[in-house]
Write a protein that holds these residues in place. Structure first.
Motif, PDB file in Angstrom:
ATOM      1  N   PRO A  66      15.229  24.465   3.228  1.00 46.20           N
ATOM      2  CA  PRO A  66      14.366  23.561   2.466  1.00 46.20           C
ATOM      3  C   PRO A  66      13.323  24.329   1.648  1.00 46.20           C
ATOM      4  CG  PRO A  66      13.692  23.573   4.756  1.00 46.20           C
ATOM      5  CD  PRO A  66      14.923  24.436   4.660  1.00 46.20           C
ATOM      6  N   VAL A  67      13.737  24.776   0.492  1.00 44.04           N
ATOM      7  CA  VAL A  67      12.858  25.482  -0.438  1.00 44.04           C
ATOM      8  C   VAL A  67      12.981  24.804  -1.798  1.00 44.04           C
ATOM      9  CG1 VAL A  67      12.972  27.695   0.784  1.00 44.04           C
ATOM     10  CG2 VAL A  67      14.675  27.165  -0.962  1.00 44.04           C
ATOM     11  N   GLN A  68      12.280  25.324  -2.800  1.00 43.17           N
ATOM     12  CA  GLN A  68      12.403  24.763  -4.146  1.00 43.17           C
ATOM     13  C   GLN A  68      13.871  24.765  -4.552  1.00 43.17           C
ATOM     14  OE1 GLN A  68       9.919  27.398  -6.398  1.00 43.17           O
ATOM     15  NE2 GLN A  68       8.122  26.094  -6.181  1.00 43.17           N
ATOM     16  N   ASN A  69      14.290  23.718  -5.272  1.00 43.65           N
ATOM     17  CA  ASN A  69      15.700  23.593  -5.649  1.00 43.65           C
ATOM     18  C   ASN A  69      16.219  24.782  -6.448  1.00 43.65           C
ATOM     19  OD1 ASN A  69      16.160  21.287  -4.261  1.00 43.65           O
ATOM     20  ND2 ASN A  69      16.373  19.961  -6.042  1.00 43.65           N
ATOM     21  N   ALA A  72      16.968  27.251  -3.762  1.00 41.80           N
ATOM     22  CA  ALA A  72      18.057  26.726  -2.934  1.00 41.80           C
ATOM     23  C   ALA A  72      19.393  26.777  -3.670  1.00 41.80           C
ATOM     24  CB  ALA A  72      17.748  25.300  -2.493  1.00 41.80           C
ATOM     25  N   THR A  73      19.368  26.548  -4.976  1.00 36.75           N
ATOM     26  CA  THR A  73      20.605  26.605  -5.771  1.00 36.75           C
ATOM     27  C   THR A  73      21.190  28.015  -5.748  1.00 36.75           C
ATOM     28  OG1 THR A  73      19.880  24.796  -7.194  1.00 36.75           O
ATOM     29  CG2 THR A  73      21.593  26.242  -8.071  1.00 36.75           C
ATOM     30  N   LEU A  76      22.520  28.669  -2.246  1.00 33.91           N
ATOM     31  CA  LEU A  76      23.774  27.947  -2.013  1.00 33.91           C
ATOM     32  C   LEU A  76      24.940  28.652  -2.703  1.00 33.91           C
ATOM     33  CD1 LEU A  76      24.870  25.481  -0.555  1.00 33.91           C
ATOM     34  CD2 LEU A  76      24.415  24.142  -2.615  1.00 33.91           C
ATOM     35  N   ASP A  77      24.727  29.133  -3.917  1.00 30.11           N
ATOM     36  CA  ASP A  77      25.769  29.905  -4.613  1.00 30.11           C
ATOM     37  C   ASP A  77      26.145  31.145  -3.805  1.00 30.11           C
ATOM     38  OD1 ASP A  77      25.991  28.140  -6.729  1.00 30.11           O
ATOM     39  OD2 ASP A  77      24.679  29.292  -8.061  1.00 30.11           O
ATOM     40  N   ASP A  78      25.156  31.806  -3.234  1.00 35.74           N
ATOM     41  CA  ASP A  78      25.427  32.985  -2.401  1.00 35.74           C
ATOM     42  C   ASP A  78      26.228  32.613  -1.156  1.00 35.74           C
ATOM     43  OD1 ASP A  78      24.040  34.559  -4.216  1.00 35.74           O
ATOM     44  OD2 ASP A  78      22.204  34.638  -2.999  1.00 35.74           O
ATOM     45  N   PRO A  98      27.047  20.827  -5.930  1.00 37.22           N
ATOM     46  CA  PRO A  98      25.909  20.664  -5.016  1.00 37.22           C
ATOM     47  C   PRO A  98      25.388  19.229  -5.045  1.00 37.22           C
ATOM     48  CG  PRO A  98      25.681  22.669  -6.292  1.00 37.22           C
ATOM     49  CD  PRO A  98      26.823  21.902  -6.901  1.00 37.22           C
ATOM     50  N   PHE A  99      24.881  18.787  -3.906  1.00 35.95           N
ATOM     51  CA  PHE A  99      24.339  17.439  -3.780  1.00 35.95           C
ATOM     52  C   PHE A  99      23.174  17.474  -2.790  1.00 35.95           C
ATOM     53  CE2 PHE A  99      27.683  17.990  -0.675  1.00 35.95           C
ATOM     54  CZ  PHE A  99      27.157  17.466   0.492  1.00 35.95           C
ATOM     55  N   MET A 100      22.411  16.394  -2.788  1.00 34.19           N
ATOM     56  CA  MET A 100      21.298  16.277  -1.859  1.00 34.19           C
ATOM     57  C   MET A 100      21.829  15.647  -0.569  1.00 34.19           C
ATOM     58  SD  MET A 100      19.151  17.770  -3.699  1.00 34.19           S
ATOM     59  CE  MET A 100      17.776  17.751  -2.574  1.00 34.19           C
ATOM     60  N   TYR A 101      21.669  16.371   0.533  1.00 34.63           N
ATOM     61  CA  TYR A 101      22.174  15.960   1.842  1.00 34.63           C
ATOM     62  C   TYR A 101      20.979  15.512   2.676  1.00 34.63           C
ATOM     63  CZ  TYR A 101      24.133  16.741   6.569  1.00 34.63           C
ATOM     64  OH  TYR A 101      24.542  16.627   7.872  1.00 34.63           O
ATOM     65  N   GLU A 102      20.994  14.237   3.071  1.00 30.83           N
ATOM     66  CA  GLU A 102      19.888  13.697   3.854  1.00 30.83           C
ATOM     67  C   GLU A 102      20.304  13.547   5.302  1.00 30.83           C
ATOM     68  OE1 GLU A 102      16.891   9.864   4.067  1.00 30.83           O
ATOM     69  OE2 GLU A 102      18.133  10.140   2.294  1.00 30.83           O
ATOM     70  N   VAL A 103      19.472  14.078   6.191  1.00 27.30           N
ATOM     71  CA  VAL A 103      19.715  13.951   7.617  1.00 27.30           C
ATOM     72  C   VAL A 103      18.372  13.894   8.341  1.00 27.30           C
ATOM     73  CG1 VAL A 103      19.990  16.446   7.929  1.00 27.30           C
ATOM     74  CG2 VAL A 103      20.981  14.907   9.599  1.00 27.30           C
ATOM     75  N   ASN A 104      18.223  12.915   9.215  1.00 27.44           N
ATOM     76  CA  ASN A 104      16.991  12.732  10.003  1.00 27.44           C
ATOM     77  C   ASN A 104      15.728  12.710   9.152  1.00 27.44           C
ATOM     78  OD1 ASN A 104      18.486  12.626  12.362  1.00 27.44           O
ATOM     79  ND2 ASN A 104      18.313  14.816  12.726  1.00 27.44           N
TER      80      ASN A 104
END
Length: 122
Positions: A66-69, A72-73, A76-78, A98-104
């Motif tokens: 959870p860092v700045q997009n 994070a982008t 995620l590529d890495d 990529p998408f926004m994944y919401e959990v809890n």
């Protein structure tokens, strides 16, 4: 099937992020979640040998910290690149955008790798 999922998790363990082979109640990114794909299993009949093989689909959800997009982008590529290298062409692979994944109640940047392989069940 669980043996295949565990084997896949073992292959991905060298990517540098935590890998789990079940859907967790709580996530602690960065994380790779290995689970059943959809459809999970498809029969594939070989008319030449009369064997029934099965196409097994797995999903690997890569979840960035959870860092700045922008950061994070790149992360995620890495993770995607490291995962593709670890798989070394051993699975048919498709990567989602990529998408926004919401959990809890938390939202993370994520991407799904949809993987397929063929097995014979005797």
């Amino acid at each position: 099937m669980s043996e295949l999922r565990t084997e896949l998790a073992g292959v991905l363990a060298g990517t540098g992020i935590e890998v789990i082979d079940y859907i967790p109640e709580v996530v602690n990114p960065p994380l790779a979640i290995v689970s059943a794909g959809d459809p999970y299993v498809q029969e594939s009949f070989d008319e030449k040998t009369f064997d029934s093989d099965y196409k097994v689909n797995m999903k690997v959800r890569l979840v960035a910290s959870p860092v700045q997009n922008e950061v994070a982008t790149d992360d995620l590529d890495d993770y995607i690149t490291a995962t593709l290298i670890a798989l070394n062409g051993s699975w048919e692979t498709e990567v989602s955008q990529p998408f926004m994944y919401e959990v809890n109640g938390y939202v993370y940047l994520a991407a799904d790798l949809n993987l397929s392989t063929t097995i014979t069940i005797k």
